[in-house]
Write a protein that holds these residues in place. Sequence first.
Motif, PDB file in Angstrom:
ATOM      1  N   ASP A 180     -17.939  22.227   5.275  1.00  0.00           N
ATOM      2  CA  ASP A 180     -18.905  21.722   4.219  1.00  0.00           C
ATOM      3  C   ASP A 180     -18.191  21.917   2.906  1.00  0.00           C
ATOM      4  O   ASP A 180     -17.706  22.902   2.485  1.00  0.00           O
ATOM      5  N   LEU A 187     -17.980  23.390  10.421  1.00  0.00           N
ATOM      6  CA  LEU A 187     -18.679  22.478  11.078  1.00  0.00           C
ATOM      7  C   LEU A 187     -17.965  22.100  12.494  1.00  0.00           C
ATOM      8  O   LEU A 187     -17.782  20.847  12.675  1.00  0.00           O
ATOM      9  N   ALA A 202     -23.802  22.427  14.741  1.00  0.00           N
ATOM     10  CA  ALA A 202     -22.675  21.800  13.801  1.00  0.00           C
ATOM     11  C   ALA A 202     -22.205  20.717  14.373  1.00  0.00           C
ATOM     12  O   ALA A 202     -21.734  19.500  13.755  1.00  0.00           O
TER      13      ALA A 202
END
Length: 212
Positions: A180, A187, A202
């Motif tokens: 992120d 993620l 995720a």
Amino acid sequence: YIVEYKDDATAFNGVKKAQILGKGAINNAITSRIFPMLECEGVPTHFVGQLSEIEQLVKAVHMIPVEIIVRNLAAGSFAKRLGLKEGTPLKIPVLEHCYKSDVLGDPLISRDAPVALGWCSEDDLETIRLLALRVNSVLLHFFLERGVRLVDFKLEFGKLAGGQVILADEISPDTCRFWDAVTGEKLDKDRFRRDLGGVEEAYADMLERVSR
Ligand code: UDP
């Protein structure tokens, strides 16, 4: 060929195995969004169309047994090998070459090895390297617009019967490191590899961002 995307997950060369519920459908959907976009940006791919939630129709290619890793920030094996803190910026993208062999654990090889061993020609290798860098610049921009830093990823290439080199395999949270852009939250598959929890969430988050 028809590619079927499974929920099976492996890490550390198959030592760690599990199922990630819904992963197959998510990775299929993400790849089915990214490959046509890359085609529009001048990267030829094996993608023909999405057939179902977990199936994709692709062109038949002869796979070149090389995994090309592209890195924008130090992470994973690169950070470990060089004693770097994960997230260390790189002044230019780093391309690495690995031999696609489960038995040997996908070892790092030199740039010259694929040609020396007759897996592809010098021209093919140059095409692969240029395409990998093109994919990187397109994807860096695409993901940043969606609040994601593209840390590193793996690509595989194949040859059509006529000899053209095209991008094959998949591009998904299984094959990329996504952080992120604001929080640095992971993620991608590192959540599974490193037992961070929130794996399914995720993957779903990445699909939602890619679908924007
Ligand atoms: N990668 C992959 N398949 C492999 C090895 C690596 O998709 O067999 C991806 C991995 O998800 C990461 C990048 O390539 O985005 C670089 O991986 P690295 O060499 O750091 O290896 P790892 O730390 O995953 O062992």
